[in-house]
Design an enzyme around this catalytic site. Structure first.
Site, PDB file in Angstrom:
ATOM      1  N   TYR A 149       0.812  -1.166   0.033  1.00 27.17           N
ATOM      2  CA  TYR A 149      -0.037   0.077   0.031  1.00 27.17           C
ATOM      3  C   TYR A 149       1.032   1.292   0.015  1.00 27.17           C
ATOM      4  O   TYR A 149       1.846   1.259   0.813  1.00 27.17           O
ATOM      5  CB  TYR A 149      -1.049  -0.033   1.310  1.00 27.17           C
ATOM      6  CG  TYR A 149      -1.688   1.292   1.551  1.00 27.17           C
ATOM      7  CD1 TYR A 149      -2.984   1.342   0.685  1.00 27.17           C
ATOM      8  CD2 TYR A 149      -1.388   2.276   2.407  1.00 27.17           C
ATOM      9  CE1 TYR A 149      -3.593   2.386   0.712  1.00 27.17           C
ATOM     10  CE2 TYR A 149      -2.383   3.221   2.514  1.00 27.17           C
ATOM     11  CZ  TYR A 149      -3.413   3.344   1.824  1.00 27.17           C
ATOM     12  OH  TYR A 149      -4.169   4.528   1.949  1.00 27.17           O
ATOM     13  N   ASP A 244       9.359   2.421  -0.366  1.00 25.75           N
ATOM     14  CA  ASP A 244       8.248   3.165   0.556  1.00 25.75           C
ATOM     15  C   ASP A 244       8.538   2.868   1.716  1.00 25.75           C
ATOM     16  O   ASP A 244       8.414   1.666   2.012  1.00 25.75           O
ATOM     17  CB  ASP A 244       6.887   2.708  -0.145  1.00 25.75           C
ATOM     18  CG  ASP A 244       5.903   3.358   0.731  1.00 25.75           C
ATOM     19  OD1 ASP A 244       5.961   3.958   2.089  1.00 25.75           O
ATOM     20  OD2 ASP A 244       4.574   3.520   0.233  1.00 25.75           O
ATOM     21  N   LYS A 272       4.917   9.172   8.850  1.00 22.01           N
ATOM     22  CA  LYS A 272       4.727   8.636  10.229  1.00 22.01           C
ATOM     23  C   LYS A 272       5.858   8.887  11.221  1.00 22.01           C
ATOM     24  O   LYS A 272       5.835  10.130  11.866  1.00 22.01           O
ATOM     25  CB  LYS A 272       4.564   7.105  10.131  1.00 22.01           C
ATOM     26  CG  LYS A 272       3.649   6.703   9.237  1.00 22.01           C
ATOM     27  CD  LYS A 272       3.079   5.274   9.616  1.00 22.01           C
ATOM     28  CE  LYS A 272       2.034   4.778   8.483  1.00 22.01           C
ATOM     29  NZ  LYS A 272       0.684   5.024   8.686  1.00 22.01           N
TER      30      LYS A 272
HETATM   31  N1  HOZ Z   1      -3.180   2.563   5.895  1.00 25.68           N
HETATM   32  C1  HOZ Z   1      -2.071   2.939   6.763  1.00 25.68           C
HETATM   33  C2  HOZ Z   1      -1.765   1.908   7.489  1.00 25.68           C
HETATM   34  N2  HOZ Z   1      -1.240   0.762   7.136  1.00 25.68           N
HETATM   35  C3  HOZ Z   1      -2.267   4.246   7.416  1.00 25.68           C
HETATM   36  C4  HOZ Z   1      -3.640   4.156   8.334  1.00 25.68           C
HETATM   37  C5  HOZ Z   1      -4.747   4.859   7.681  1.00 25.68           C
HETATM   38  O1  HOZ Z   1      -5.038   4.414   6.352  1.00 25.68           O
HETATM   39  O2  HOZ Z   1      -5.901   5.330   7.989  1.00 25.68           O
END
Ligand code: HOZ
Length: 437
Positions: A149, A244, A272
């Site tokens: 992701y 990433d 982060k």
């Molecule tokens: N998806 C991210 C964590 N794997 C960030 C959290 C989010 O999407 O709100």
């Protein structure tokens, strides 16, 4: 900490209210608890490894703001410095000294980064990274890996991890066919398919983007030679390699996954931890590539709140509190937890794969090794849901999906881990009884 939730009435009322005016009642889908058939808890405060919901139930937190909080919630020094920064103004919309300080701190730890630009989120960092690679190579296509992701921009949504995997959205409406057609998605840890794809499009691939350690399909580790092959073949075919490291940056080591695996990407995206829990993102890499960004070069990228003075001070303080001891502590707590869970599994005979690297871990209900997105998807989601609920009921706040990582912070203590193991034993034993496993 209650052994069972006393009441969640306030969260329920807030959720009902939120649903009237916020789509799905949340500002990011993964928070919704929808995939575990629950309503989300509304959080009212946090300290160290703990969070409290609106009804004052206390939990040991292993989400840690999706990995942003390496020192846990509200560390004293971070709060003090951030408060001071706030008093000097919330946003300048102009350059300031602390941006230079944070940039230097990152460049010192991540040698592949020679120049860096701050943005507001990991999504923005990836958008910018992809645009630069296209400009640099004068090519259009990118390769991404299933289950990785990279935020929610149009180019990188296909077969993604995180919420896309959790909610089973194979491709998002609103992304045009032509945009989607520029992204080729292939399995993680599959060097053969990677090489075949490069040979199929020898002069069309601008960039390869990868989470060097996947943190968005649960935790999935790179197999031996996978990252090295990405590096070598990207160079051979004239493509740029983007790591990433929004999750892994400063999480796995001061130099991120790239220094752990000794691979130097052309571009790195961060987020982060570098903001200590305040909104931030960054894209960094080789000088000649980064200098394509306006106003040094022609590739446009901008942002009113980029390099926000409050986020930057929060990030500087967070990074300055990280040292060798931090990683030693994170490793020993994480080993204590995951080895303890494994021992319990050995006794109960439950088939649960525990994938861990450093202070990132995830649990898959399967007897098979999880090494890519497909194997993660083949794990038993129903058992995960029951397990998640059992743990929450014991006061343990885990990521509400097997397609997310859990995190340990330096604020967690041995006694928190021991309580978690007691909860784990109860929760898995209950699971065994309910499911007659
Ligand atoms: N998806 C991210 C964590 N794997 C960030 C959290 C989010 O999407 O709100």
């Amino acid at each position: 900490m209650p052994s069972t939730l006393t009441s969640t009435k306030k969260s329920e009322a807030l959720y009902r209210e939120a649903c009237e005016i916020i789509p799905g009642g949340v500002n990011s889908p993964v928070r919704s608890f929808k995939s575990v058939g629950m309503e989300p808890l509304f959080i009212s405060k946090a300290s160290g490894p703990y969070i409290w919901d609106a009804d004052q139930n206390q939990y040991i937190d292993y989400v840690c703001s999706w990995g942003a909080l390496i020192h846990g919630h509200a560390p004293k020094e971070v709060i003090q410095n951030t408060q001071k920064a706030l008093e000097n103004g919330t946003s300048f919309g102009a350059p300031h000294e602390n941006e230079v300080i944070l940039a230097k701190m990152i460049i010192e730890k991540i040698p592949s980064i020679k120049k860096i630009r701050f943005v507001n989120s990991g999504t923005e960092a990836v958008m910018t990274a992809i645009r630069i690679t296209r400009a640099f190579t004068r090519r259009n296509k990118i390769i991404k890996f299933e289950g990785c992701y990279h935020g929610h921009s149009d180019s990188v949504l296909s077969m993604s991890g995180s919420g896309i995997a959790t909610f089973g959205i194979p491709s998002s409406p609103g992304v045009t066919k032509s945009t989607a057609s520029e992204t080729i998605t292939i399995p993680y840890n599959d060097i053969t398919t990677f090489e075949i794809t490069l040979n199929k499009f020898p002069r069309e691939i601008a960039a390869i983007i990868v989470e060097p350690v996947v943190g968005n399909s649960g935790v999935i580790l790179p197999e031996e030679k996978f990252l090295k092959s990405l590096r070598d073949l990207s160079t051979k075919f004239g493509c740029l390699l983007i790591f990433d490291e929004v999750i892994t940056g400063f999480r796995l080591s001061p130099g991120g996954a790239q220094s752990l695996f000794n691979i130097s990407p052309d571009i790195t995206t961060l987020g982060k931890i570098i903001g200590g829990g305040m909104p931030i993102g960054a894209v960094g890499g080789k000088k000649e590539i980064m200098d394509l960004l306006a106003p040094a070069g022609p590739v446009y990228q901008a942002g009113t709140l980029s390099g926000n003075p409050v986020s930057v001070v929060c990030g500087i303080t967070t990074l300055s509190l990280i040292n060798e001891k931090t990683y030693e502590k994170l490793e020993s707590l994480s080993a204590l937890l995951c080895n303890g869970m494994q021992k319990i599994n050995n006794n109960t005979g439950l088939n649960i794969q525990i994938n861990r690297i450093g202070s990132m871990f995830s649990l898959f209900f399967t007897n098979k090794k999880v090494f890519d997105f497909k194997s993660a998807q083949q794990s038993d989601r129903k058992r995960f849901v029951q397990f998640f609920k059992n743990m929450l009921n014991e006061g343990i706040y885990l990521a509400p999906s097997p397609f997310e990582a859990n995190f340990i912070s330096s604020a967690h203590k041995e006694e928190d881990i021991e309580k978690t193991l007691v909860a784990y034993k109860k929760s898995t034993e209950k699971l065994q009884i309910t499911n007659n496993l």
